[in-house]
Design a protein around this motif. Structure first.
Motif, PDB file in Angstrom:
ATOM      1  N   PRO A  86      31.065  33.432  29.974  1.00 48.66           N
ATOM      2  CA  PRO A  86      29.994  33.477  28.964  1.00 48.66           C
ATOM      3  C   PRO A  86      28.842  32.512  29.233  1.00 48.66           C
ATOM      4  CG  PRO A  86      31.965  32.408  28.083  1.00 48.66           C
ATOM      5  CD  PRO A  86      32.320  32.937  29.436  1.00 48.66           C
ATOM      6  N   SER A  87      29.100  31.441  29.988  1.00 49.70           N
ATOM      7  CA  SER A  87      28.025  30.472  30.255  1.00 49.70           C
ATOM      8  C   SER A  87      28.348  29.644  31.492  1.00 49.70           C
ATOM      9  CB  SER A  87      27.852  29.532  29.047  1.00 49.70           C
ATOM     10  OG  SER A  87      28.992  28.702  28.930  1.00 49.70           O
ATOM     11  N   LYS A  88      27.329  28.905  31.941  1.00 50.21           N
ATOM     12  CA  LYS A  88      27.529  27.992  33.067  1.00 50.21           C
ATOM     13  C   LYS A  88      28.482  26.871  32.677  1.00 50.21           C
ATOM     14  CE  LYS A  88      23.015  28.787  35.175  1.00 50.21           C
ATOM     15  NZ  LYS A  88      21.730  28.203  35.557  1.00 50.21           N
ATOM     16  N   ASP A  89      28.425  26.457  31.417  1.00 46.36           N
ATOM     17  CA  ASP A  89      29.322  25.395  30.946  1.00 46.36           C
ATOM     18  C   ASP A  89      30.779  25.847  30.990  1.00 46.36           C
ATOM     19  OD1 ASP A  89      27.347  23.511  30.531  1.00 46.36           O
ATOM     20  OD2 ASP A  89      26.991  24.131  28.457  1.00 46.36           O
ATOM     21  N   ALA A  90      31.022  27.129  30.725  1.00 46.83           N
ATOM     22  CA  ALA A  90      32.388  27.657  30.809  1.00 46.83           C
ATOM     23  C   ALA A  90      32.888  27.612  32.250  1.00 46.83           C
ATOM     24  CB  ALA A  90      32.436  29.087  30.271  1.00 46.83           C
ATOM     25  N   VAL A  91      32.005  27.909  33.201  1.00 52.61           N
ATOM     26  CA  VAL A  91      32.363  27.833  34.626  1.00 52.61           C
ATOM     27  C   VAL A  91      32.630  26.379  35.002  1.00 52.61           C
ATOM     28  CG1 VAL A  91      31.541  28.221  36.991  1.00 52.61           C
ATOM     29  CG2 VAL A  91      31.056  29.908  35.204  1.00 52.61           C
TER      30      VAL A  91
ATOM     31  N   LEU B 172      35.982  25.263  33.591  1.00 53.73           N
ATOM     32  CA  LEU B 172      37.093  25.857  34.336  1.00 53.73           C
ATOM     33  C   LEU B 172      37.260  25.174  35.695  1.00 53.73           C
ATOM     34  CD1 LEU B 172      39.280  27.963  34.084  1.00 53.73           C
ATOM     35  CD2 LEU B 172      37.716  29.640  35.067  1.00 53.73           C
ATOM     36  N   CYS B 173      36.166  24.809  36.330  1.00 58.89           N
ATOM     37  CA  CYS B 173      36.237  24.076  37.598  1.00 58.89           C
ATOM     38  C   CYS B 173      36.958  22.741  37.406  1.00 58.89           C
ATOM     39  CB  CYS B 173      34.845  23.829  38.172  1.00 58.89           C
ATOM     40  SG  CYS B 173      34.050  25.272  38.872  1.00 58.89           S
ATOM     41  N   HIS B 174      36.591  22.019  36.348  1.00 55.78           N
ATOM     42  CA  HIS B 174      37.241  20.735  36.048  1.00 55.78           C
ATOM     43  C   HIS B 174      38.739  20.927  35.841  1.00 55.78           C
ATOM     44  CE1 HIS B 174      33.928  17.882  35.681  1.00 55.78           C
ATOM     45  NE2 HIS B 174      33.228  18.822  35.067  1.00 55.78           N
ATOM     46  N   GLU B 175      39.085  21.906  35.015  1.00 59.20           N
ATOM     47  CA  GLU B 175      40.491  22.123  34.694  1.00 59.20           C
ATOM     48  C   GLU B 175      41.280  22.580  35.922  1.00 59.20           C
ATOM     49  OE1 GLU B 175      40.511  24.792  31.382  1.00 59.20           O
ATOM     50  OE2 GLU B 175      39.829  23.253  29.978  1.00 59.20           O
TER      51      GLU B 175
ATOM     52  N   ALA C  75      51.114  23.558  37.151  1.00 56.49           N
ATOM     53  CA  ALA C  75      50.600  23.683  35.783  1.00 56.49           C
ATOM     54  C   ALA C  75      49.452  24.674  35.669  1.00 56.49           C
ATOM     55  CB  ALA C  75      50.164  22.318  35.288  1.00 56.49           C
ATOM     56  N   LEU C  76      49.281  25.535  36.650  1.00 52.91           N
ATOM     57  CA  LEU C  76      48.173  26.496  36.597  1.00 52.91           C
ATOM     58  C   LEU C  76      48.465  27.651  35.639  1.00 52.91           C
ATOM     59  CD1 LEU C  76      47.061  26.661  40.346  1.00 52.91           C
ATOM     60  CD2 LEU C  76      45.999  25.401  38.473  1.00 52.91           C
ATOM     61  N   GLY C  77      49.727  27.927  35.345  1.00 55.55           N
ATOM     62  CA  GLY C  77      50.098  29.033  34.448  1.00 55.55           C
ATOM     63  C   GLY C  77      49.434  28.951  33.084  1.00 55.55           C
ATOM     64  N   PRO C  78      49.567  27.822  32.371  1.00 57.24           N
ATOM     65  CA  PRO C  78      48.902  27.710  31.066  1.00 57.24           C
ATOM     66  C   PRO C  78      47.383  27.830  31.161  1.00 57.24           C
ATOM     67  CG  PRO C  78      50.556  25.986  31.316  1.00 57.24           C
ATOM     68  CD  PRO C  78      50.441  26.684  32.633  1.00 57.24           C
ATOM     69  N   LEU C  79      46.832  27.336  32.242  1.00 55.05           N
ATOM     70  CA  LEU C  79      45.385  27.441  32.444  1.00 55.05           C
ATOM     71  C   LEU C  79      44.978  28.901  32.604  1.00 55.05           C
ATOM     72  CD1 LEU C  79      42.693  26.011  32.796  1.00 55.05           C
ATOM     73  CD2 LEU C  79      43.269  25.632  35.185  1.00 55.05           C
ATOM     74  N   GLU C  80      45.792  29.671  33.323  1.00 52.68           N
ATOM     75  CA  GLU C  80      45.534  31.108  33.487  1.00 52.68           C
ATOM     76  C   GLU C  80      45.554  31.808  32.128  1.00 52.68           C
ATOM     77  OE1 GLU C  80      48.716  32.231  36.085  1.00 52.68           O
ATOM     78  OE2 GLU C  80      47.916  31.045  37.750  1.00 52.68           O
TER      79      GLU C  80
ATOM     80  N   SER D   7      43.757  30.371  40.753  1.00 51.10           N
ATOM     81  CA  SER D   7      44.298  29.971  42.057  1.00 51.10           C
ATOM     82  C   SER D   7      43.169  29.755  43.070  1.00 51.10           C
ATOM     83  CB  SER D   7      45.272  31.036  42.553  1.00 51.10           C
ATOM     84  OG  SER D   7      45.729  30.702  43.831  1.00 51.10           O
ATOM     85  N   ALA D   8      42.223  30.677  43.119  1.00 50.85           N
ATOM     86  CA  ALA D   8      41.110  30.568  44.072  1.00 50.85           C
ATOM     87  C   ALA D   8      40.234  29.349  43.764  1.00 50.85           C
ATOM     88  CB  ALA D   8      40.269  31.842  44.052  1.00 50.85           C
ATOM     89  N   LEU D   9      39.969  29.111  42.494  1.00 52.53           N
ATOM     90  CA  LEU D   9      39.123  27.985  42.106  1.00 52.53           C
ATOM     91  C   LEU D   9      39.843  26.656  42.352  1.00 52.53           C
ATOM     92  CD1 LEU D   9      36.311  27.555  41.036  1.00 52.53           C
ATOM     93  CD2 LEU D   9      37.198  27.706  38.715  1.00 52.53           C
TER      94      LEU D   9
END
Length: 190
Positions: free
Chosen positions: A11-16, A19-22, A30-35, A54-56
């Motif tokens: 939805p926005s650059k801030d969302a990207v 997500l990069c930070h996380e 711990a990537l499952g909950p993030l997914e 995974s890619a990020l």
């Protein structure tokens, strides 16, 4: 890298950026909950969210661990047919955060205890049960060692280790330390 194209639905650059930070900060386990959190925000399937996260995660970690600090170095990681604006946005976000992420990665590493202080003195033994050991100079070496902060939390533990060294043992230690110094100098000069 194909999974990164899913970010076009963000939805926005801030969302990207978030997500990069996380993705960088999360350990692989711990990537499952993030997914799961990414699915509704991007309106993607669980499989697509898994590919994206995974890619990020792999991209951000690769850049930090390889020490890439120039935009050209990061841009060349993307395939030629990758969306140009998304490629530029990801490169910008990664460059903005590389220093902080590097510090975060270093802080999260488990390391060996560190030497924080050293004290020494020369003693001469004046009494002993053995006549041979009387009036023999020895070195008492006290090392103050701090345990890894990651293991101790906010209160690092400092312990003292005292060793007694004869002249011969001290010579051996100093010779070994001299070799270590030479090797470190040789590596630093490369």
């Amino acid at each position: 890298m194909a999974g990164l194209q899913i970010l076009l639905k963000a939805p926005s650059k801030d969302a990207v950026r978030q997500l990069c930070h996380e993705c960088f900060s999360s350990p692989p386990a711990a990537l499952g909950p993030l997914e799961q959190r990414a699915c509704p925000g991007l309106a993607v399937s669980a499989e697509e969210a898994e590919q994206l996260v995974s890619a990020l995660h792999n991209l951000t970690r690769h850049v930090v661990y390889r020490g890439l600090t120039r935009a050209e170095d990061i841009l060349c990681l993307f395939p030629e047919n990758f969306h140009q604006n998304l490629k530029n946005l990801l490169t910008k976000i990664i460059l903005e955060n590389t220093s902080a992420w590097k510090n975060e990665a270093q802080a999260s590493q488990i390391s060996l205890p560190q030497l924080v202080d050293m004290d020494w003195r020369v003693d001469i033994k004046t009494s002993s049960d053995s006549i041979i050991r009387m009036a023999v100079p020895t070195c008492l070496l006290q090392l103050k060692i701090q345990e890894d902060a990651a293991l101790c939390g906010n209160n690092p533990v400092v312990s003292a280790l005292t060793v007694e060294l004869s002249k011969e043992t001290l010579d051996t230690v100093l010779e070994g330390l001299g070799r270590i110094r030479d090797q470190l100098s040789a590596v630093a000069n490369k």
